[in-house]
Design an enzyme around this catalytic site. Structure first.
Site, PDB file in Angstrom:
ATOM      1  CB  VAL A 134      -1.100   0.184   1.241  1.00  0.00           C
ATOM      2  CG1 VAL A 134      -2.059  -1.223   1.141  1.00  0.00           C
ATOM      3  CG2 VAL A 134      -0.088   0.034   2.551  1.00  0.00           C
ATOM      4  CB  SER A 135       0.808   4.592  -1.525  1.00  0.00           C
ATOM      5  OG  SER A 135      -0.650   5.182  -1.607  1.00  0.00           O
ATOM      6  CB  THR A 136       1.841   6.996   2.961  1.00  0.00           C
ATOM      7  OG1 THR A 136       2.255   7.898   1.956  1.00  0.00           O
ATOM      8  CG2 THR A 136       3.122   6.097   3.439  1.00  0.00           C
ATOM      9  CD  GLU A 141       4.849   1.406  -2.314  1.00  0.00           C
ATOM     10  OE1 GLU A 141       4.196   1.627  -3.104  1.00  0.00           O
ATOM     11  OE2 GLU A 141       5.083   0.483  -1.493  1.00  0.00           O
TER      12      GLU A 141
END
Length: 202
Positions: free
Chosen positions: A10-12, A39
């Protein structure tokens, strides 16, 4: 004896990885064998993914929820798929797309069909990301044209800003004291003071 692994990414900017974790646990991936990377959009530093790939051995099985978890774009997805299946000789199962299960159809025709489907889905996935970014850019451009401002609202100048600038220019106070009186960093005060004086000079 083969091992079963799971990978989530997942992304932030996304809420969390719960949806992917549930999907992996639902297909009986041991919790201790699930690797998760978080990331940012700017940094694709997948520490856990690299650690996972190093552990993969012949006939191990890697579960991912969707094909785009393997990479950011078409080329990277294909590259990682080939590395895992052909170099590490492990199997991949894409939960959202059961046809992408390298445990099935290991003959030449099965591998050929799997590669075609993979290439098509990777291409579609990348195109969708490009289209989403384009729609976002177009939406932002339209909003800006309609006067919508993005980013932080500028901090309003204090009522006595003119007096503070005048005292600073006449060396009654230092730039540090002036910026503290205005409640802003020195660089911000200096920039706003220059713009203020430029506006007065017009």
């Amino acid at each position: 004896m083969s091992d079963i692994y799971g990978y989530a990414r997942v992304s932030t900017r996304e809420q969390n990885e719960d949806r992917q974790l549930k999907a992996l646990l639902d297909v009986d991936v041991p919790k201790e064998n699930i690797f998760v990377d978080k990331e940012s959009g700017k940094d694709f530093n997948r520490v856990c993914y690299r650690r996972l790939v190093r552990r993969l051995r012949k006939d191990d099985v890697l579960y991912i929820k969707s094909i785009d978890r393997l990479g950011r774009n078409y080329e990277e997805i294909i590259e990682q798929w080939k590395y895992i299946t052909k170099t590490r000789k492990a199997d991949i199962v894409v939960i959202d797309m059961p046809i992408l299960d390298t445990r099935q159809g290991k003959d030449l025709m099965g591998t050929f069909l799997s590669d075609i489907v993979l290439a098509l889905l990777s291409y579609v996935s990348e195109n969708e990301r490009i289209n989403i970014k384009q729609r976002q850019a177009e939406g932002i451009a339209i909003a800006k044209a309609n006067g919508v401002q993005f980013g932080r609202k500028p901090t309003p100048l204090p009522n006595d800003f003119e007096i503070i600038v005048s005292r600073w220019r006449h060396k009654e106070i230092t730039v540090t004291e002036a910026s503290e009186l205005c409640g802003m960093p020195k660089s911000t005060f200096f920039d706003k003071a220059k713009k203020y004086e430029y506006a007065l000079a017009k």
